[in-house]
Design an enzyme around this catalytic site. Structure first.
Site, PDB file in Angstrom:
ATOM      1  N   HIS A  93      45.511  53.770  35.481  1.00 14.30           N
ATOM      2  CA  HIS A  93      45.764  52.629  34.602  1.00 14.30           C
ATOM      3  C   HIS A  93      46.800  52.929  33.530  1.00 14.30           C
ATOM      4  O   HIS A  93      46.958  52.167  32.587  1.00 14.30           O
ATOM      5  CB  HIS A  93      44.447  52.183  33.954  1.00 14.30           C
ATOM      6  CG  HIS A  93      43.378  51.881  34.949  1.00 14.30           C
ATOM      7  ND1 HIS A  93      42.446  52.818  35.352  1.00 14.30           N
ATOM      8  CD2 HIS A  93      43.106  50.749  35.654  1.00 14.30           C
ATOM      9  CE1 HIS A  93      41.642  52.272  36.252  1.00 14.30           C
ATOM     10  NE2 HIS A  93      42.026  51.034  36.448  1.00 14.30           N
ATOM     11  N   HIS A 149      45.871  47.027  36.128  1.00 19.23           N
ATOM     12  CA  HIS A 149      46.317  45.821  36.809  1.00 19.23           C
ATOM     13  C   HIS A 149      47.657  45.361  36.240  1.00 19.23           C
ATOM     14  O   HIS A 149      47.852  45.340  35.032  1.00 19.23           O
ATOM     15  CB  HIS A 149      45.276  44.704  36.740  1.00 19.23           C
ATOM     16  CG  HIS A 149      44.884  44.269  35.350  1.00 19.23           C
ATOM     17  ND1 HIS A 149      44.250  45.074  34.431  1.00 19.23           N
ATOM     18  CD2 HIS A 149      45.086  43.087  34.710  1.00 19.23           C
ATOM     19  CE1 HIS A 149      44.033  44.421  33.307  1.00 19.23           C
ATOM     20  NE2 HIS A 149      44.537  43.208  33.436  1.00 19.23           N
ATOM     21  N   GLY A 178      46.478  40.908  40.356  1.00 18.13           N
ATOM     22  CA  GLY A 178      47.198  39.650  40.222  1.00 18.13           C
ATOM     23  C   GLY A 178      48.422  39.532  41.111  1.00 18.13           C
ATOM     24  O   GLY A 178      49.310  38.719  40.846  1.00 18.13           O
ATOM     25  N   SER A 221      41.253  39.369  46.591  1.00 20.31           N
ATOM     26  CA  SER A 221      40.900  37.971  46.815  1.00 20.31           C
ATOM     27  C   SER A 221      42.062  37.154  47.358  1.00 20.31           C
ATOM     28  O   SER A 221      41.842  36.162  48.062  1.00 20.31           O
ATOM     29  CB  SER A 221      40.377  37.343  45.527  1.00 20.31           C
ATOM     30  OG  SER A 221      41.346  37.427  44.489  1.00 20.31           O
TER      31      SER A 221
END
Length: 200
Positions: free
Chosen positions: A103, A123, A157, A178
Site C-alpha cells: 500500500h 488501492h 477501482g 467486482s
C-alpha cells in the site's frame, strides 16, 4: 502483454464462482482465491472443483495459505506485507509465482527485497471495498513502478475506462474483483478489460 488478475470477492458461493470462472478463464492470466472465511478444506475443494471445470491449477494463486497451495499444486501464492515470507514459500515450491499486497512505495521496495516476484499495489482509485479510505492515486502508483524492479499490478477501482491511465504509469497490469465477478455479464466485462489492456 499486460496482465489481468481476477480476485475472488468473498461474496459468492463456490458454485457461483466456479461457474463464472469457467466462462472467463481463457481471458485472464491469474485467478486469486482470496476467501478469508473459508477453511483450508473449503479452499482445497474449490481448487479441485475449478480444476474439474477446466481451470488450470497453474493459473490459480492462493492467498496466504501456502500449505494448501503446495498440496494442490497451484501456480503461486499471494502474501500480505505483514506476513511476507517469500523465502519460506519458495522453499515449498521454487517454481511458484509469489506476490505481495502493498500500500506504499516503501512496502513495494521492501517486498521486492524480501523476494516477491510481483506486487499488487493499491488501492489506486476509490473502491467500494475500501469505503472512506483515500485512494493512493496514479502518481503514487507511478512512483511505485519506478522504485521497484518487479512487476507492479494495480488494484482498486480499476475499470476498463481507466486501464489506459494505469498502464501509462508503467504498471504491468491490473487486478479486478467486482468489476468482473459481480458484473451483470462477466464475459462481456472481462472482454472489455482485456480489450483495454491489449490497446494499452
Amino acid at each position: 502483454m499486460s496482465e489481468l488478475h481476477v480476485i475472488s470477492t468473498g461474496k459468492q458461493s463456490l458454485e457461483e464462482l466456479t461457474s463464472i470462472i469457467r466462462d472467463i478463464h481463457t481471458y485472464i492470466d491469474w485467478l486469486h482465491l482470496r476467501e478469508k472465511t473459508w477453511t483450508s478444506e473449503q479452499l482445497k475443494q474449490a481448487i479441485d472443483d475449478l480444476a474439474e471445470a477446466g481451470i488450470p491449477r497453474s493459473k490459480v494463486i492462493v492467498n496466504t495459505d501456502a500449505d494448501t497451495a503446495y498440496e494442490k499444486m497451484t501456480g503461486g501464492v499471494q502474501l500480505t506485507y505483514e506476513s511476507m515470507d517469500a523465502a519460506n514459500a519458495r522453499h515449498l515450491n521454487i517454481h511458484w509465482r509469489i506476490g505481495c499486497s502493498v500500500h506504499s512505495v516503501q512496502e513495494a521496495v521492501k517486498a521486492e527485497a524480501n523476494g516477491a516476484d510481483y506486487v499488487l499495489y493499491g488501492h489506486v482509485f476509490a473502491s467500494g471495498s475500501k469505503p472512506g479510505m483515500e485512494p493512493r492515486g496514479l502518481e503514487n502508483l507511478r512512483h511505485a513502478v519506478r522504485s521497484a524492479s518487479v512487476p507492479v499490478i494495480a488494484i482498486g477501482g480499476i475499470a476498463p475506462e481507466n486501464v489506459h491511465d494505469v498502464l501509462d504509469t508503467g504498471a504491468s497490469g491490473v487486478a479486478v474483483l467486482s468489476g468482473i465477478l459481480l458484473a451483470d455479464n462477466p464475459v462481456d466485462a472481462v472482454q472489455r478489460y482485456k480489450k483495454a489492456l491489449t490497446a494499452g
